[in-house]
Every structure is written in structure tokens, then in C-alpha cells.
Design an enzyme around this catalytic site. Structure first.
Site, PDB file in Angstrom:
ATOM      1  N   CYS A   1     -43.293  35.766 -13.354  1.00 22.17           N
ATOM      2  CA  CYS A   1     -44.755  36.195 -12.497  1.00 22.17           C
ATOM      3  C   CYS A   1     -44.721  37.745 -12.574  1.00 22.17           C
ATOM      4  O   CYS A   1     -45.904  38.231 -12.945  1.00 22.17           O
ATOM      5  CB  CYS A   1     -44.753  35.718 -11.016  1.00 22.17           C
ATOM      6  SG  CYS A   1     -44.165  34.080 -10.840  1.00 22.17           S
ATOM      7  N   ASP A   2     -43.684  38.357 -12.344  1.00 20.92           N
ATOM      8  CA  ASP A   2     -43.810  39.804 -12.070  1.00 20.92           C
ATOM      9  C   ASP A   2     -43.203  40.602 -12.959  1.00 20.92           C
ATOM     10  O   ASP A   2     -43.530  41.838 -13.062  1.00 20.92           O
ATOM     11  CB  ASP A   2     -43.291  40.156 -10.529  1.00 20.92           C
ATOM     12  CG  ASP A   2     -44.074  39.445  -9.591  1.00 20.92           C
ATOM     13  OD1 ASP A   2     -45.174  39.121  -9.643  1.00 20.92           O
ATOM     14  OD2 ASP A   2     -43.290  38.993  -8.392  1.00 20.92           O
TER      15      ASP A   2
ATOM     16  N   CYS B   1     -39.583  36.053  -8.640  1.00 19.32           N
ATOM     17  CA  CYS B   1     -40.087  35.723  -9.986  1.00 19.32           C
ATOM     18  C   CYS B   1     -40.244  36.377 -10.986  1.00 19.32           C
ATOM     19  O   CYS B   1     -41.214  37.529 -11.054  1.00 19.32           O
ATOM     20  CB  CYS B   1     -41.090  34.811  -9.674  1.00 19.32           C
ATOM     21  SG  CYS B   1     -42.060  33.996 -11.255  1.00 19.32           S
TER      22      CYS B   1
END
Ligand code: NAP
Length: 343
Positions: free
Chosen positions: A167-168, A164
Site C-alpha cells: 500500500c505505502d 503494508c
């Protein structure tokens, strides 16, 4: 029917726990099937995909960020604080006060459901049958991985492998590095485009010579000067001890192998919603996501069965959107139960 639950929630990611928080505060006394740890066969991973994430920096309310497992432990504690019950091996609510004690091994998974008549039946893995007036399905989806040993090792250890980018991708370890995204669909393009904000260069590794992504998205990737296409390539190994240093690629046309030095790998080859256990009882789309009767609500084709989170949503797939959907499902269930005269 005093032994009929008002509401059973299947799933314990952001959608499931948020539904539980709202339902518990509405005195629906929810019972949650939280699933099994990933190491054991399960329909649901307790805590959902955030249990596989290290730092979560985009969940509102945590300006310094929070780890995925800690965030989910907070969700769970909040749900339990208001009276949520969790189905466990020994029939007792676990001690959720210590998020690091690995208590999730005691949770019972949901094996199957029977929505053909009311009250609905939800079967635990020990074959005990639970009855419910209403059910919220919030079993999530799992990111598809390449299935390589080193990919999994570095994903688990925060060594620069992720499924992701949103997300990261903004984490300092990826800044100004050459990164790679695997896949050729809309998600891969979206992730690669997003990563160009931080990365020096983003390689898109795709197994064919044409993107699957929609035309407009594909054009966006192809015209982005920071994105380099690696056509007809598959990743056969991920190299690096504590953190990724390169991927080993194989050309699908010539079988020739090469190394591509990178500082981060993002796997974007699709997701699989955890809906098999429903055994066709809810309407699903062609990819297995639950179809909602009304896209603005959480209603399914079966009255009294609601759905929320990534088992419904193939587009946004964020913890915060899943939590919002869980809230909507609890409110929908509460109203529906009131209409049925269940208090
Ligand atoms: P997807 O469309 O199924 O694409 C998956 C990609 O991964 C494909 O290019 C596929 O290759 C590749 N792939 C699959 N398994 C692989 C493997 N084992 N090794 C290497 N490559 C592999 O999935 P998605 O991109 O996640 O999109 C899912 C849905 O969400 C789609 O309907 C998409 O349109 C939608 N979506 C929309 C947006 C948007 O509109 N902004 C953003 C994200 C997603 P092949 O092409 O060779 O099959």
C-alpha cells in the site's frame, strides 16, 4: 415476518460497503453494522484498515491517489445513495455527506450473532436484536503491531511507519532510503522483496535466527543483495519526531541494544481476523479466518451466511480484492434469497 431484514451486512471496509452497494441496487434494502471508531472497544473498525492509511495509490480509478478515510467515505456515500441503512445509536442514518465530520461515533457495533436457526439473529451492542434472512460477514482483519507508543504515533501521522508495503512502499518518502521490515514470515519476505524495487537497502529484523517463511520465499530474501538480515533482534523503540529516523534494537541473545538508522519501518508480523464475535458459529481455519464452502464463492458452512474480505482472505488482503469479494457475496446473497422466495 415483516420485521425480518432481507440482508444484514456486518463490517464497513471495502468488502462490506461494496456488498452494500450491490445489495442496495438489487433492492435488498441492506442494513449495515459499521462498527465503532478504534478509540472505543469494537469488533469492527468503521471503514476498516484504510482508515489508518494515509495515501492510497493503488486503488483503481484514482490516478492521483486518494486518502484511505476519503476513499472509505466515498464507498459509504455510494452505498447510502442507493438506500443502504446503517445501525446507529439514535436509530437514524447518519449524515454521510461530509466525510470529515467524524460521524462514525454514532454507529452501533455488532456484539454477537446467532446463526443456529432462521431467521438469523444479529445483536447490537445496545442488546437490540435484529433478525435477517441472510447475513454477509465482512469484518476484516487488523494488522498486528509491535505495540510501541512511537510506532503508533508515526503510523497515525504518516511519519514513515506502516503495516503494508504494497500500500505505502512506493511513496516518495521511502524512495532510495534504507528501510526495515519486522517479521520473518512470508509477508515479511514479500514486503522486503517488494521494497527493494524502491529502497537503497532493506533490513529484515527478525527475532530468531531462522525465517518462518516458506523455503522458496526465504531463499528469495536471503539471496537478494539489497536485503540485509538482522537476526535475533527485536525493535524496542521507534525514533524520530515528525518522521522516523531510526529504530532501537535489542539482541535477543545478548540483550545488547543498538540503533539502526532507517527512513521507513514496515511491520509484517501477521494479521488477526475480526471473527471472535462469531463464537465458533462459522467454520474457521487455525488462524481464525472464515473458511468458505466453495473458494470461488462467498458461501460458508451455514446456508444464507456469506463472508467476504480480509476476514476470509489471509493472502491478498488488498482493498480491491476485498471489494471484489464483497461484490461476490452480495450477488450470492441475492441469488440465495431469490431461491428462498424472499424478494
Ligand atoms: P506469519 O506466518 O504468522 O509470520 C509472522 C512473523 O512475525 C513470524 O516470523 C513471527 O516470528 C513474527 N512475529 C510475530 N509477532 C511478533 C512480534 N511481536 N515481534 C516480532 N516478530 C513477531 O504471518 P504472515 O507472514 O503474515 O503470513 C500469514 C499467512 O499468509 C501464512 O500462512 C503465509 O504463508 C501466508 N502468506 C503467503 C504469501 C505467499 O505465499 N506469497 C505471502 C504472504 C503471506 P516467529 O517466526 O518467531 O514466530
Amino acid at each position: 415476518m415483516s420485521d425480518v431484514e432481507k440482508l444484514i451486512i456486518i463490517g464497513s471496509g471495502p468488502a462490506g460497503w461494496t456488498a452494500a452497494i450491490y445489495a442496495a441496487r438489487a433492492n435488498l434494502d441492506p442494513l449495515v453494522f459499521a462498527g465503532r471508531p478504534k478509540s472505543q472497544p469494537s469488533t469492527i473498525l468503521p471503514g476498516g484498515q484504510l482508515m489508518l492509511t494515509t495515501e492510497v495509490e493503488n486503488y483503481p480509478g484514482f490516478p492521483e491517489g486518494i486518502t484511505g478515510p476519503k476513499l472509505m467515505a466515498c464507498f459509504e456515500q455510494q452505498a447510502v445513495r442507493f438506500g443502504t441503512r446503517i445501525v446507529t445509536d439514535d436509530g437514524l442514518n447518519p449524515d454521510v455527506s461530509n466525510p470529515d465530520d467524524g460521524h462514525s461515533y454514532k454507529y452501533q457495533d455488532c456484539k454477537s450473532v446467532d446463526f443456529s436457526s432462521r431467521p438469523f439473529k444479529v445483536v447490537a451492542e445496545d442488546d437490540k436484536v435484529y433478525l435477517a434472512h441472510s447475513v454477509i460477514v465482512a469484518t476484516g482483519a487488523t494488522a498486528n503491531w509491535l505495540g510501541l507508543e512511537n510506532e503508533q504515533r508515526l503510523a497515525r501521522s504518516g511519519g514513515g511507519v506502516s503495516a503494508c508495503a504494497v500500500c505505502d512502499g512506493a511513496m516518495p518518502i521511502f524512495r532510495d532510503k534504507e528501510l526495515a521490515v519486522v517479521g520473518g514470515g512470508d509477508s515479511a519476505v514479500e514486503e522486503a522483496t517488494y521494497l527493494t524495487k524502491f529502497a537503497k537497502k532493506v533490513h529484515m529484523i527478525h527475532r530468531r535466527d531462522e525465517l518462518r517463511a516458506s523455503k522458496i520465499m526465504a531463499e528469495r530474501a536471503l539471496s537478494n543483495k539489497k536485503i540485509v538480515m538482522q537476526w535475533n533482534k527485536v525493535v524496542v523503540d521507534v525514533l524520530g519526531d515528525d518522521s522516523i529516523r531510526a529504530v532501537k534494537l535489542k539482541d535477543t541473545k545478548t540483550d545488547k541494544e543498538s540503533e539502526l538508522p532507517i527512513g521507513g519501518l514496515f511491520v509484517a508480523i501477521g494479521h488477526t481476523p475480526a471473527t471472535k464475535f462469531l463464537d465458533g458459529q462459522l467454520d474457521l481455519d487455525s488462524k481464525g479466518y472464515i473458511k468458505l464452502k466453495d473458494p470461488y464463492r462467498s458461501t460458508t458452512n451455514i446456508d444464507g451466511v456469506f463472508a467476504a474480505g480480509d476476514c476470509v482472505d489471509s493472502l491478498y488482503r488488498q482493498a480491491v480484492t476485498a471489494a471484489g469479494m464483497g461484490c461476490k457475496a452480495a450477488l450470492d446473497a441475492e441469488r440465495w434469497l431469490a431461491d428462498q422466495g424472499v424478494h
